[in-house]
Design an enzyme around this catalytic site. Structure first.
Site, PDB file in Angstrom:
ATOM      1  N   ARG A   1       0.813  -1.229   0.000  1.00 43.61           N
ATOM      2  CA  ARG A   1       0.000   0.000   0.000  1.00 43.61           C
ATOM      3  C   ARG A   1       0.837   1.265   0.000  1.00 43.61           C
ATOM      4  O   ARG A   1       0.379   2.330  -0.387  1.00 43.61           O
ATOM      5  CB  ARG A   1      -0.844   0.074   1.285  1.00 43.61           C
ATOM      6  CG  ARG A   1      -2.044  -0.765   1.332  1.00 43.61           C
ATOM      7  CD  ARG A   1      -2.628  -0.710   2.714  1.00 43.61           C
ATOM      8  NE  ARG A   1      -1.652  -1.128   3.726  1.00 43.61           N
ATOM      9  CZ  ARG A   1      -1.977  -1.593   4.918  1.00 43.61           C
ATOM     10  NH1 ARG A   1      -3.230  -1.659   5.268  1.00 43.61           N
ATOM     11  NH2 ARG A   1      -1.055  -1.959   5.777  1.00 43.61           N
TER      12      ARG A   1
ATOM     13  N   LYS B   1       4.692 -18.788   6.893  1.00 42.84           N
ATOM     14  CA  LYS B   1       4.029 -19.232   8.109  1.00 42.84           C
ATOM     15  C   LYS B   1       3.556 -17.994   8.871  1.00 42.84           C
ATOM     16  O   LYS B   1       4.165 -16.935   8.691  1.00 42.84           O
ATOM     17  CB  LYS B   1       4.967 -20.108   8.943  1.00 42.84           C
ATOM     18  CG  LYS B   1       5.979 -19.323   9.777  1.00 42.84           C
ATOM     19  CD  LYS B   1       6.586 -20.181  10.849  1.00 42.84           C
ATOM     20  CE  LYS B   1       7.277 -19.332  11.852  1.00 42.84           C
ATOM     21  NZ  LYS B   1       6.965 -19.256  13.161  1.00 42.84           N
TER      22      LYS B   1
ATOM     23  N   HIS C   1      11.131 -21.844   7.194  1.00 45.16           N
ATOM     24  CA  HIS C   1      12.526 -21.573   6.835  1.00 45.16           C
ATOM     25  C   HIS C   1      13.517 -22.520   7.518  1.00 45.16           C
ATOM     26  O   HIS C   1      14.633 -22.682   7.064  1.00 45.16           O
ATOM     27  CB  HIS C   1      12.885 -20.112   7.100  1.00 45.16           C
ATOM     28  CG  HIS C   1      12.940 -19.754   8.546  1.00 45.16           C
ATOM     29  ND1 HIS C   1      11.844 -19.319   9.242  1.00 45.16           N
ATOM     30  CD2 HIS C   1      13.945 -19.798   9.428  1.00 45.16           C
ATOM     31  CE1 HIS C   1      12.185 -19.106  10.489  1.00 45.16           C
ATOM     32  NE2 HIS C   1      13.448 -19.377  10.648  1.00 45.16           N
TER      33      HIS C   1
ATOM     34  N   LYS D   1      17.655 -24.802   6.283  1.00 48.88           N
ATOM     35  CA  LYS D   1      18.967 -24.777   6.958  1.00 48.88           C
ATOM     36  C   LYS D   1      19.762 -26.021   6.582  1.00 48.88           C
ATOM     37  O   LYS D   1      19.224 -27.123   6.504  1.00 48.88           O
ATOM     38  CB  LYS D   1      18.787 -24.715   8.484  1.00 48.88           C
ATOM     39  CG  LYS D   1      18.260 -23.375   8.950  1.00 48.88           C
ATOM     40  CD  LYS D   1      18.079 -23.370  10.443  1.00 48.88           C
ATOM     41  CE  LYS D   1      17.492 -22.061  10.923  1.00 48.88           C
ATOM     42  NZ  LYS D   1      18.410 -20.929  10.824  1.00 48.88           N
TER      43      LYS D   1
ATOM     44  N   GLU E   1      15.455 -19.948  22.843  1.00 52.69           N
ATOM     45  CA  GLU E   1      15.762 -18.577  22.425  1.00 52.69           C
ATOM     46  C   GLU E   1      16.140 -17.775  23.661  1.00 52.69           C
ATOM     47  O   GLU E   1      15.568 -17.991  24.734  1.00 52.69           O
ATOM     48  CB  GLU E   1      14.541 -17.930  21.778  1.00 52.69           C
ATOM     49  CG  GLU E   1      14.043 -18.657  20.554  1.00 52.69           C
ATOM     50  CD  GLU E   1      12.800 -17.968  19.990  1.00 52.69           C
ATOM     51  OE1 GLU E   1      12.956 -17.128  19.090  1.00 52.69           O
ATOM     52  OE2 GLU E   1      11.699 -18.256  20.464  1.00 52.69           O
TER      53      GLU E   1
ATOM     54  N   ASP F   1       3.914 -20.842  17.794  1.00 57.19           N
ATOM     55  CA  ASP F   1       5.079 -20.139  17.242  1.00 57.19           C
ATOM     56  C   ASP F   1       6.177 -21.118  16.814  1.00 57.19           C
ATOM     57  O   ASP F   1       6.829 -20.919  15.789  1.00 57.19           O
ATOM     58  CB  ASP F   1       5.623 -19.174  18.304  1.00 57.19           C
ATOM     59  CG  ASP F   1       6.623 -18.184  17.737  1.00 57.19           C
ATOM     60  OD1 ASP F   1       6.385 -17.695  16.612  1.00 57.19           O
ATOM     61  OD2 ASP F   1       7.634 -17.906  18.402  1.00 57.19           O
TER      62      ASP F   1
ATOM     63  N   HIS G   1       8.181 -25.694  13.392  1.00 56.10           N
ATOM     64  CA  HIS G   1       9.598 -26.077  13.420  1.00 56.10           C
ATOM     65  C   HIS G   1       9.840 -27.396  14.157  1.00 56.10           C
ATOM     66  O   HIS G   1      10.531 -28.284  13.674  1.00 56.10           O
ATOM     67  CB  HIS G   1      10.454 -25.009  14.105  1.00 56.10           C
ATOM     68  CG  HIS G   1      10.299 -23.640  13.528  1.00 56.10           C
ATOM     69  ND1 HIS G   1      10.102 -23.402  12.189  1.00 56.10           N
ATOM     70  CD2 HIS G   1      10.339 -22.414  14.102  1.00 56.10           C
ATOM     71  CE1 HIS G   1      10.022 -22.110  11.977  1.00 56.10           C
ATOM     72  NE2 HIS G   1      10.157 -21.485  13.123  1.00 56.10           N
TER      73      HIS G   1
ATOM     74  N   LYS H   1      11.277 -19.052  25.431  1.00 59.26           N
ATOM     75  CA  LYS H   1      11.896 -17.738  25.288  1.00 59.26           C
ATOM     76  C   LYS H   1      12.591 -17.387  26.593  1.00 59.26           C
ATOM     77  O   LYS H   1      12.272 -17.937  27.641  1.00 59.26           O
ATOM     78  CB  LYS H   1      10.822 -16.699  24.973  1.00 59.26           C
ATOM     79  CG  LYS H   1      10.244 -16.874  23.580  1.00 59.26           C
ATOM     80  CD  LYS H   1       9.715 -15.566  23.058  1.00 59.26           C
ATOM     81  CE  LYS H   1       9.430 -15.642  21.569  1.00 59.26           C
ATOM     82  NZ  LYS H   1      10.624 -15.548  20.749  1.00 59.26           N
TER      83      LYS H   1
HETATM   84  N1  LIG Z   1       9.707 -10.891   9.681  1.00 55.23           N
HETATM   85  C1  LIG Z   1      10.203 -12.103   9.802  1.00 55.23           C
HETATM   86  O1  LIG Z   1      11.381 -12.314  10.143  1.00 55.23           O
HETATM   87  C2  LIG Z   1       9.353 -13.303   9.499  1.00 55.23           C
HETATM   88  C3  LIG Z   1       9.895 -14.585   9.719  1.00 55.23           C
HETATM   89  C4  LIG Z   1       9.122 -15.699   9.405  1.00 55.23           C
HETATM   90  C5  LIG Z   1       7.850 -15.525   8.896  1.00 55.23           C
HETATM   91  N2  LIG Z   1       7.339 -14.278   8.702  1.00 55.23           N
HETATM   92  C6  LIG Z   1       5.999 -14.134   8.139  1.00 55.23           C
HETATM   93  O2  LIG Z   1       6.073 -13.331   6.969  1.00 55.23           O
HETATM   94  C7  LIG Z   1       4.909 -12.542   6.853  1.00 55.23           C
HETATM   95  C8  LIG Z   1       5.301 -11.088   6.735  1.00 55.23           C
HETATM   96  O3  LIG Z   1       5.937 -10.677   7.920  1.00 55.23           O
HETATM   97  P1  LIG Z   1       6.606  -9.230   8.086  1.00 55.23           P
HETATM   98  O4  LIG Z   1       7.303  -9.273   9.383  1.00 55.23           O
HETATM   99  O5  LIG Z   1       7.360  -8.861   6.877  1.00 55.23           O
HETATM  100  O6  LIG Z   1       5.302  -8.305   8.181  1.00 55.23           O
HETATM  101  P2  LIG Z   1       5.241  -6.713   8.117  1.00 55.23           P
HETATM  102  O7  LIG Z   1       6.572  -6.096   8.359  1.00 55.23           O
HETATM  103  O8  LIG Z   1       4.093  -6.289   8.966  1.00 55.23           O
HETATM  104  O9  LIG Z   1       4.857  -6.425   6.583  1.00 55.23           O
HETATM  105  C9  LIG Z   1       3.562  -6.600   6.089  1.00 55.23           C
HETATM  106  C10 LIG Z   1       3.528  -6.166   4.630  1.00 55.23           C
HETATM  107  O10 LIG Z   1       2.203  -6.354   4.128  1.00 55.23           O
HETATM  108  C11 LIG Z   1       1.754  -5.123   3.559  1.00 55.23           C
HETATM  109  N3  LIG Z   1       0.313  -5.001   3.783  1.00 55.23           N
HETATM  110  C12 LIG Z   1      -0.366  -5.295   4.916  1.00 55.23           C
HETATM  111  N4  LIG Z   1      -1.702  -5.129   4.698  1.00 55.23           N
HETATM  112  C13 LIG Z   1      -1.827  -4.727   3.419  1.00 55.23           C
HETATM  113  C14 LIG Z   1      -2.942  -4.421   2.597  1.00 55.23           C
HETATM  114  N5  LIG Z   1      -4.206  -4.492   3.048  1.00 55.23           N
HETATM  115  N6  LIG Z   1      -2.713  -4.072   1.324  1.00 55.23           N
HETATM  116  C15 LIG Z   1      -1.451  -3.995   0.840  1.00 55.23           C
HETATM  117  N7  LIG Z   1      -0.351  -4.248   1.557  1.00 55.23           N
HETATM  118  C16 LIG Z   1      -0.546  -4.621   2.831  1.00 55.23           C
HETATM  119  C17 LIG Z   1       2.532  -4.059   4.271  1.00 55.23           C
HETATM  120  O11 LIG Z   1       2.607  -2.965   3.412  1.00 55.23           O
HETATM  121  P3  LIG Z   1       2.270  -1.413   3.782  1.00 55.23           P
HETATM  122  O12 LIG Z   1       1.871  -1.376   5.231  1.00 55.23           O
HETATM  123  O13 LIG Z   1       3.498  -0.669   3.457  1.00 55.23           O
HETATM  124  O14 LIG Z   1       1.169  -1.110   2.884  1.00 55.23           O
HETATM  125  C18 LIG Z   1       3.896  -4.727   4.397  1.00 55.23           C
HETATM  126  O15 LIG Z   1       4.566  -4.653   3.168  1.00 55.23           O
HETATM  127  C19 LIG Z   1       4.041 -12.867   8.073  1.00 55.23           C
HETATM  128  O16 LIG Z   1       3.126 -13.870   7.744  1.00 55.23           O
HETATM  129  C20 LIG Z   1       5.037 -13.410   9.073  1.00 55.23           C
HETATM  130  O17 LIG Z   1       4.443 -14.307   9.976  1.00 55.23           O
HETATM  131  C21 LIG Z   1       8.078 -13.165   8.997  1.00 55.23           C
END
Ligand SMILES: NC(=O)c1ccc[n+]([C@@H]2O[C@H](COP(=O)([O-])OP(=O)(O)OC[C@H]3O[C@@H](n4cnc5c(N)ncnc54)[C@H](OP(=O)(O)O)[C@@H]3O)[C@@H](O)[C@H]2O)c1
Length: 497
Positions: free
Chosen positions: A51, A153, A183, A187, A221, A240, A245, A345
């Site tokens: 967005r 996930k 992920h 590994k 962790e 979690d 995992h 944790k």
């Molecule tokens: N972060 C990690 O290390 C990690 C590790 C393992 C798994 N995951 C998984 O990966 C996924 C993403 O995690 P994240 O940490 O990257 O999340 P995040 O930082 O909250 O990012 C969410 C993304 O989705 C976009 N978004 C949300 N609602 C939207 C909408 N209605 N329309 C368009 N864009 C929208 C946001 O864009 P804008 O707000 O800019 O529009 C942003 O780009 C999750 O399912 C999480 O469980 C993450």
């Protein structure tokens, strides 16, 4: 690692949620590394969808910063970065806005895209919307190339929600187009479990109830929940770490030899392990699980606030930040062998380890001082932070006083191969580009994991507690955690320095 340069047709890597944390910390640095090492298919482009008020140039600026900050090989190769950045396009739209998908169609036509990989790096609530919109816009397949979808996930929060998500996914995509990512499976040491077991003849004869006393799997962790408290309150260790995992590590450890090393054969065997787990119901749930919550404490000289002190945590919360469980795989190989699992944790060290604890000798021959203890033979597979495998056994210590001491043989990934193992995301992204789903979770597998996990959740809900035992941050859980495994005369492995 293989290379995806197979087709010569144009491939687009479409990231839903391109402005988010996962994209910038993991996905883009992994794509950069694959580009740097010449492994991406050509021609190749990255299309970001979110967005935020970005355009192509702004996306490129942000992705450049992400690579500079997070690339694992520094300094960054400017030429490899530039070719990747030049391939980037941005679509600004909300996920429920059909015009965004029309923009995607136009981009595919302009760039003559034949192969499409949609990566859902978004809040999980957005998965069904995006999938439905892709179907509405007829973007779920391409007549001249392949179309796949990678789903992050968490995949559901219990059996019913995972089934509902699966229904939404299968309403648009065929199962062989779907890549559910965990992920951990990317590994190197996790993949090494299979090589260790199935490329070496000496271990299989020992890998069963005749020789194994029990198995321990630990995912510990040192961090507390911090800014993720809101999410964690609804998840706990069970959602979690345990459902995904931990159960994945268990399947790789306990599975039978697959008929071939391909996605279906490997996953067939993993599913059978999950289906063989002895179901926990009613009082069994409480007898075979142990939960706790951390209080304030100190780890590495840093104060960690207690779980209930974190913003977003209910003062009466009974969400577990520590979980121990005893599982049984009821099949011929593992009947009667307990598998102890623990994760938490704010524990003293960060470690992921699978340890196979072998039975004692049938008769003790040496009436000596035995510092190796009752069960000297342990095979420990360390997944992180150090990737390696250690076999411990008893040896006679030098000198006239007869003493048996524990010693070990070590395989250390970094020392042996003189290189850091690649990032899991590099491997998994490449596999999804070449169409190898071996390291991704199949529908029946994820549902079987949820079925087992949901029975535990239901057992806890049916017998609610007003509070959980507590442990000081920086310790290995409350005394009850030791009693949990100790009631059968066993002890948790001591991990860390
Ligand atoms: N972060 C990690 O290390 C990690 C590790 C393992 C798994 N995951 C998984 O990966 C996924 C993403 O995690 P994240 O940490 O990257 O999340 P995040 O930082 O909250 O990012 C969410 C993304 O989705 C976009 N978004 C949300 N609602 C939207 C909408 N209605 N329309 C368009 N864009 C929208 C946001 O864009 P804008 O707000 O800019 O529009 C942003 O780009 C999750 O399912 C999480 O469980 C993450």
């Amino acid at each position: 690692m293989q290379t995806a340069q197979v087709s010569g047709s144009s491939t687009a890597f479409i990231i839903f949620g391109v402005t988010g944390d996962l994209t910038q910390r993991k996905l883009i640095p992994a794509l950069y590394e694959l580009n740097r090492t010449g492994r991406l298919p050509q021609p190749f482009c990255v299309i970001g969808f979110a967005r935020r008020d970005w355009d192509d140039a702004e996306m490129q600026r942000n992705m450049q910063a992400a690579v500079v900050q997070f690339a694992r090989n520094q300094p960054v190769d400017a030429a490899a970065l530039q070719t990747l950045l030049k391939s980037m396009h941005y679509v600004r739209a909300s996920f429920d806005d059909g015009t965004g998908y029309q923009s995607l169609c136009s981009l595919f036509a302009d760039l003559k895209i034949e192969n499409r990989l949609y990566y859902l790096a978004t809040p999980p609530e957005a998965y069904p919307t995006i999938i439905k919109r892709l179907g509405d816009a007829q973007l779920e397949q391409c007549t001249s190339g392949w179309t796949r979808v990678v789903i992050e996930k968490p995949y559901g929060t219990n059996l019913a929600s995972a089934q509902a998500l699966d229904k939404a996914v299968h309403g648009v995509f065929q199962e062989d187009q779907v890549y559910r990512i965990d992920h951990y499976l990317g590994k190197e040491t996790v993949q090494n479990i299979l090589v260790f077991r199935f490329a070496n003849g000496i271990f299989d004869p020992l890998w069963n109830r005749h020789h194994v006393d029990h198995i321990q799997i630990t995912v510990s962790e040192t961090v507390g929940v911090g800014s993720r408290a809101g999410y964690y309150e609804t998840a706990g260790v069970i959602r979690d770490i345990f459902q995904n995992h931990l159960l994945q590590l268990l399947t790789l450890t306990a599975m039978e030899t697959p008929v071939a090393f391909n996605a279906d054969a490997v996953r067939n065997e993993k599913v059978k392990v999950l289906q063989s787990l002895r179901p926990l119901n009613g009082q069994d749930v409480l007898n075979n699980t142990y939960r706790a919550q951390y209080m304030a404490g100190t780890i590495d000289g840093k104060r960690i606030p207690g779980y209930k002190e974190e913003v977003g945590v209910n003062p009466d919360s009974t969400t577990e930040t520590y979980l121990a469980a005893r599982l049984f795989v009821d099949n011929w190989r593992w009947a009667g062998v307990p598998i102890y699992i623990r994760s938490g944790k704010a524990l003293p060290v960060r470690a992921t380890e699978i340890s196979i604890q072998f039975k004692q000798v049938p008769l003790s021959l040496f009436n000596w001082r035995n510092l190796a203890g009752d069960a000297p033979n342990v095979l420990a597979i360390s997944i992180q932070p150090h990737e390696g495998i250690t076999l411990t056994f008893g040896a006679k210590a030098p000198g006239p006083i007869n003493t048996i001491e524990p010693v070990s043989m070590n395989f250390d990934y970094v020392k042996t191969f003189a290189s850091e193992p690649p990032e899991a995301y590099e491997r998994l992204i490449l596999d999804s580009l070449v169409g190898d789903a071996t390291l991704f979770t199949r529908s029946d597998e994820v549902l079987a994991a949820w079925k087992y996990t949901t029975a535990i959740l239901d057992g806890w809900a049916a017998q609610p507690v007003s509070h959980l035992p507590v442990y000081e941050a920086g310790t290995w859980g409350p005394p009850g955690a030791d009693d949990f495994i100790g009631r059968e005369g066993r002890a948790w492995r001591q991990l860390g320095p």
